[in-house]
Design a protein around this motif. Structure first.
Motif, PDB file in Angstrom:
ATOM      1  N   ASP A   1     -22.831  36.663  -7.325  1.00 22.44           N
ATOM      2  CA  ASP A   1     -21.680  36.131  -6.877  1.00 22.44           C
ATOM      3  C   ASP A   1     -21.967  34.453  -6.582  1.00 22.44           C
ATOM      4  O   ASP A   1     -20.752  33.949  -6.409  1.00 22.44           O
ATOM      5  CB  ASP A   1     -21.683  36.620  -5.635  1.00 22.44           C
ATOM      6  N   PHE A   2     -22.942  34.348  -6.203  1.00 19.73           N
ATOM      7  CA  PHE A   2     -23.350  32.594  -5.848  1.00 19.73           C
ATOM      8  C   PHE A   2     -22.683  31.926  -6.810  1.00 19.73           C
ATOM      9  O   PHE A   2     -22.446  30.416  -6.396  1.00 19.73           O
ATOM     10  CB  PHE A   2     -24.926  32.353  -6.082  1.00 19.73           C
ATOM     11  N   GLU A   3     -22.217  31.983  -7.952  1.00 15.91           N
ATOM     12  CA  GLU A   3     -21.469  30.728  -8.821  1.00 15.91           C
ATOM     13  C   GLU A   3     -20.449  30.844  -8.570  1.00 15.91           C
ATOM     14  O   GLU A   3     -19.630  29.655  -8.814  1.00 15.91           O
ATOM     15  CB  GLU A   3     -21.788  31.325 -10.735  1.00 15.91           C
ATOM     16  N   LEU A   4     -20.256  31.829  -7.387  1.00 13.65           N
ATOM     17  CA  LEU A   4     -18.389  32.009  -7.350  1.00 13.65           C
ATOM     18  C   LEU A   4     -18.787  31.028  -5.878  1.00 13.65           C
ATOM     19  O   LEU A   4     -17.528  30.620  -5.789  1.00 13.65           O
ATOM     20  CB  LEU A   4     -17.661  33.144  -7.286  1.00 13.65           C
ATOM     21  N   THR A   5     -19.617  31.440  -4.808  1.00 16.51           N
ATOM     22  CA  THR A   5     -19.063  30.777  -3.406  1.00 16.51           C
ATOM     23  C   THR A   5     -19.625  29.452  -3.825  1.00 16.51           C
ATOM     24  O   THR A   5     -19.797  28.871  -3.075  1.00 16.51           O
ATOM     25  CB  THR A   5     -20.077  31.523  -3.029  1.00 16.51           C
ATOM     26  N   GLU A   6     -20.658  29.534  -4.388  1.00 11.97           N
ATOM     27  CA  GLU A   6     -21.155  27.755  -4.387  1.00 11.97           C
ATOM     28  C   GLU A   6     -20.342  26.668  -5.152  1.00 11.97           C
ATOM     29  O   GLU A   6     -19.670  26.961  -6.746  1.00 11.97           O
ATOM     30  CB  GLU A   6     -22.293  27.793  -5.039  1.00 11.97           C
ATOM     31  N   LYS A   7     -19.848  25.634  -4.595  1.00 10.98           N
ATOM     32  CA  LYS A   7     -19.251  24.443  -5.287  1.00 10.98           C
ATOM     33  C   LYS A   7     -19.926  23.827  -5.929  1.00 10.98           C
ATOM     34  O   LYS A   7     -20.379  22.675  -5.364  1.00 10.98           O
ATOM     35  CB  LYS A   7     -17.975  24.000  -4.491  1.00 10.98           C
ATOM     36  N   LEU A   8     -19.621  23.100  -7.290  1.00  6.27           N
ATOM     37  CA  LEU A   8     -19.156  21.594  -7.795  1.00  6.27           C
ATOM     38  C   LEU A   8     -17.598  20.763  -8.364  1.00  6.27           C
ATOM     39  O   LEU A   8     -17.762  21.799  -8.473  1.00  6.27           O
ATOM     40  CB  LEU A   8     -19.579  21.839  -9.308  1.00  6.27           C
ATOM     41  N   ASP A   9     -17.646  19.929  -7.506  1.00  6.09           N
ATOM     42  CA  ASP A   9     -15.904  19.293  -7.130  1.00  6.09           C
ATOM     43  C   ASP A   9     -15.111  19.670  -6.936  1.00  6.09           C
ATOM     44  O   ASP A   9     -14.393  19.808  -7.947  1.00  6.09           O
ATOM     45  CB  ASP A   9     -16.660  18.299  -8.759  1.00  6.09           C
TER      46      ASP A   9
ATOM     47  N   LEU B   1     -19.466  39.949 -23.356  1.00  4.20           N
ATOM     48  CA  LEU B   1     -19.701  41.355 -22.868  1.00  4.20           C
ATOM     49  C   LEU B   1     -19.284  41.723 -21.122  1.00  4.20           C
ATOM     50  O   LEU B   1     -19.164  40.042 -20.844  1.00  4.20           O
ATOM     51  CB  LEU B   1     -21.220  40.874 -22.705  1.00  4.20           C
ATOM     52  N   VAL B   2     -18.553  42.611 -20.827  1.00  9.28           N
ATOM     53  CA  VAL B   2     -18.276  42.388 -19.490  1.00  9.28           C
ATOM     54  C   VAL B   2     -19.490  43.733 -19.315  1.00  9.28           C
ATOM     55  O   VAL B   2     -19.541  44.699 -19.103  1.00  9.28           O
ATOM     56  CB  VAL B   2     -17.100  43.136 -19.461  1.00  9.28           C
ATOM     57  N   HIS B   3     -20.223  43.157 -17.708  1.00  9.15           N
ATOM     58  CA  HIS B   3     -20.844  44.149 -16.691  1.00  9.15           C
ATOM     59  C   HIS B   3     -19.242  44.766 -15.397  1.00  9.15           C
ATOM     60  O   HIS B   3     -18.964  44.185 -14.847  1.00  9.15           O
ATOM     61  CB  HIS B   3     -21.380  43.696 -16.227  1.00  9.15           C
ATOM     62  N   LEU B   4     -19.384  46.405 -15.207  1.00 10.63           N
ATOM     63  CA  LEU B   4     -19.054  46.855 -15.158  1.00 10.63           C
ATOM     64  C   LEU B   4     -19.698  47.963 -13.989  1.00 10.63           C
ATOM     65  O   LEU B   4     -20.433  48.609 -13.905  1.00 10.63           O
ATOM     66  CB  LEU B   4     -17.760  48.237 -16.075  1.00 10.63           C
ATOM     67  N   LYS B   5     -18.655  47.633 -13.040  1.00  5.99           N
ATOM     68  CA  LYS B   5     -20.457  48.039 -11.207  1.00  5.99           C
ATOM     69  C   LYS B   5     -19.206  48.568 -10.667  1.00  5.99           C
ATOM     70  O   LYS B   5     -18.716  47.381 -10.541  1.00  5.99           O
ATOM     71  CB  LYS B   5     -21.026  46.315 -11.276  1.00  5.99           C
ATOM     72  N   ASP B   6     -19.535  49.358  -9.243  1.00  4.01           N
ATOM     73  CA  ASP B   6     -19.366  49.021  -8.416  1.00  4.01           C
ATOM     74  C   ASP B   6     -19.871  48.834  -7.089  1.00  4.01           C
ATOM     75  O   ASP B   6     -21.415  48.762  -7.089  1.00  4.01           O
ATOM     76  CB  ASP B   6     -19.045  50.921  -8.354  1.00  4.01           C
ATOM     77  N   MET B   7     -19.038  49.139  -5.910  1.00  5.42           N
ATOM     78  CA  MET B   7     -19.977  48.438  -4.869  1.00  5.42           C
ATOM     79  C   MET B   7     -19.139  49.002  -3.404  1.00  5.42           C
ATOM     80  O   MET B   7     -18.146  49.062  -3.119  1.00  5.42           O
ATOM     81  CB  MET B   7     -20.166  47.037  -4.543  1.00  5.42           C
ATOM     82  N   SER B   8     -19.847  49.563  -2.683  1.00  6.33           N
ATOM     83  CA  SER B   8     -18.920  49.988  -0.686  1.00  6.33           C
ATOM     84  C   SER B   8     -19.947  48.935  -0.625  1.00  6.33           C
ATOM     85  O   SER B   8     -20.642  47.328  -1.182  1.00  6.33           O
ATOM     86  CB  SER B   8     -19.614  50.682  -0.514  1.00  6.33           C
ATOM     87  N   ARG B   9     -20.131  48.989   1.054  1.00  3.41           N
ATOM     88  CA  ARG B   9     -20.402  47.586   2.026  1.00  3.41           C
ATOM     89  C   ARG B   9     -21.164  48.017   3.020  1.00  3.41           C
ATOM     90  O   ARG B   9     -21.260  49.144   3.500  1.00  3.41           O
ATOM     91  CB  ARG B   9     -19.715  46.666   3.000  1.00  3.41           C
TER      92      ARG B   9
ATOM     93  N   GLY C   1     -22.196  44.156   5.888  1.00  3.10           N
ATOM     94  CA  GLY C   1     -20.485  43.322   4.874  1.00  3.10           C
ATOM     95  C   GLY C   1     -21.604  42.970   3.831  1.00  3.10           C
ATOM     96  O   GLY C   1     -20.308  42.565   2.707  1.00  3.10           O
ATOM     97  N   LYS C   2     -22.718  43.186   3.470  1.00  4.17           N
ATOM     98  CA  LYS C   2     -23.248  43.026   2.248  1.00  4.17           C
ATOM     99  C   LYS C   2     -23.257  44.019   0.868  1.00  4.17           C
ATOM    100  O   LYS C   2     -22.505  45.428   1.314  1.00  4.17           O
ATOM    101  CB  LYS C   2     -24.481  42.986   2.183  1.00  4.17           C
ATOM    102  N   ALA C   3     -23.319  44.102  -0.418  1.00  6.13           N
ATOM    103  CA  ALA C   3     -22.549  44.819  -1.345  1.00  6.13           C
ATOM    104  C   ALA C   3     -23.554  45.451  -1.541  1.00  6.13           C
ATOM    105  O   ALA C   3     -25.497  45.438  -1.482  1.00  6.13           O
ATOM    106  CB  ALA C   3     -22.523  44.253  -2.700  1.00  6.13           C
ATOM    107  N   VAL C   4     -23.874  46.973  -1.730  1.00  8.37           N
ATOM    108  CA  VAL C   4     -24.759  48.304  -1.945  1.00  8.37           C
ATOM    109  C   VAL C   4     -23.654  48.817  -3.145  1.00  8.37           C
ATOM    110  O   VAL C   4     -22.525  48.781  -3.095  1.00  8.37           O
ATOM    111  CB  VAL C   4     -24.825  49.234  -0.557  1.00  8.37           C
ATOM    112  N   THR C   5     -24.400  47.917  -4.507  1.00  6.91           N
ATOM    113  CA  THR C   5     -23.976  49.177  -5.361  1.00  6.91           C
ATOM    114  C   THR C   5     -23.930  50.545  -5.814  1.00  6.91           C
ATOM    115  O   THR C   5     -24.998  51.434  -5.052  1.00  6.91           O
ATOM    116  CB  THR C   5     -24.748  48.958  -6.576  1.00  6.91           C
ATOM    117  N   VAL C   6     -23.000  51.143  -5.884  1.00  9.64           N
ATOM    118  CA  VAL C   6     -22.842  52.636  -6.285  1.00  9.64           C
ATOM    119  C   VAL C   6     -22.263  52.912  -7.560  1.00  9.64           C
ATOM    120  O   VAL C   6     -22.113  52.553  -8.200  1.00  9.64           O
ATOM    121  CB  VAL C   6     -21.803  52.685  -4.837  1.00  9.64           C
ATOM    122  N   GLU C   7     -22.223  54.301  -7.773  1.00 13.05           N
ATOM    123  CA  GLU C   7     -21.551  54.612  -9.756  1.00 13.05           C
ATOM    124  C   GLU C   7     -20.596  54.299  -9.124  1.00 13.05           C
ATOM    125  O   GLU C   7     -19.496  54.313  -8.661  1.00 13.05           O
ATOM    126  CB  GLU C   7     -21.821  56.454  -9.031  1.00 13.05           C
ATOM    127  N   LEU C   8     -19.525  54.546 -10.421  1.00 10.35           N
ATOM    128  CA  LEU C   8     -18.797  54.398 -11.029  1.00 10.35           C
ATOM    129  C   LEU C   8     -17.459  54.545  -9.886  1.00 10.35           C
ATOM    130  O   LEU C   8     -18.228  56.236 -10.459  1.00 10.35           O
ATOM    131  CB  LEU C   8     -18.491  53.998 -12.532  1.00 10.35           C
TER     132      LEU C   8
END
Length: 255
Positions: free
Chosen positions: A126-134, A180-188, A192-199
């Motif tokens: 997630d940090f590549e989405l939340t951190e910004k450059l320009d 390549l795509v990673h398919l992953k599910d999550m709850s919180r 509010g932090k991510a908790v990975t769960v089964e698809l």
């Protein structure tokens, strides 16, 4: 039609205890390929023989950034020997996130990997989405800085979602650069932090993501669960059942 595999990090404890037996279980559940994160001392010949025995394809391997910087020739030789096409940068520590240096290194690594006939990818959190450059996410800045022929995308769609962006829109944006795509599910959790769960057990719109990935002509949809509350083998069985149900309802997945 996209193929379905498993990132073996999901079953890392079992893999360390029984490498061959765990991979046999993965194959028996119906996964067509495996993505490695470690080999636990096995030679390339041993790994290749096991994959051939089980009819499994190697999707790619997550290789630590320092290994790619300092021991790239060894990594290339090993992965060519097991028949692996994709070398994937899996994660950067906070100390490693000196972005201009990272982009320069990715271009250099990508050039050497390309010359060897392989492909370098980058796997996001997630940090590549939340951190910004320009004023743009690092994710986008990275793939603008490093040419497509030197760096491809392995998109972890769950972390795009958790980072506050639409995975479907991001898949569409990177179509043609996205093998390549990673398919992953999550709850919180309560914070509010991510908790990975089964698809199928969380909040991610998996069907829309899978539809978009197929439309984008990805090669592999890779199931991953960072942490499992249930026994990991049980978790990956639950997830492959979701995949099969999706396919039975018309989803264009090769399962």
């Amino acid at each position: 039609m996209a193929k379905v595999g498993l990132q073996l990090y999901t079953v890392r404890d079992q893999l360390e205890q029984d490498f061959e037996g765990t991979i046999r279980q993965v194959a028996a559940l119906g996964y067509q390929g495996v993505e490695f994160h470690a080999f636990f001392g096995r030679s390339a010949e041993e790994v290749k023989a096991l994959l051939d025995e089980l009819g499994l394809e190697v999707i790619g391997t997550h290789v630590g950034y320092p290994r790619l910087v300092d021991h790239l020739d060894e990594e290339i030789a090993y992965h060519k020997a097991i028949g692996n096409k994709y070398l994937v940068v899996p994660y950067l520590t906070e100390e490693q996130r000196q972005w201009e240096d990272v982009f320069d290194n990715l271009a250099k690594i990508g050039t050497a990997v390309k010359e060897a006939g392989l492909v370098l990818c980058y796997h996001n959190h997630d940090f590549e989405l939340t951190e910004k450059l320009d004023d743009k996410p690092v994710f986008d800045a990275m793939f603008e800085s490093v040419p497509a022929d030197l760096l491809q995308v392995e998109m972890d769609t769950c972390w795009v979602h958790y980072g506050g962006y639409d995975p479907v829109e991001y898949i569409e944006r990177y179509t043609g650069r996205l093998p390549l795509v990673h398919l992953k599910d999550m709850s919180r959790d309560g914070d509010g932090k991510a908790v990975t769960v089964e698809l199928g057990k969380g909040e991610v719109n998996l069907s829309a993501i899978a539809d978009a990935a197929v439309k984008a002509d990805v090669e592999w949809i890779v199931v991953e669960q960072d942490y499992c509350a249930n026994p990991p083998i049980q978790s990956i069985e639950t997830s492959i059942q979701w995949i099969k149900e999706y396919a039975n309802q018309g989803g264009q997945l090769n399962v």
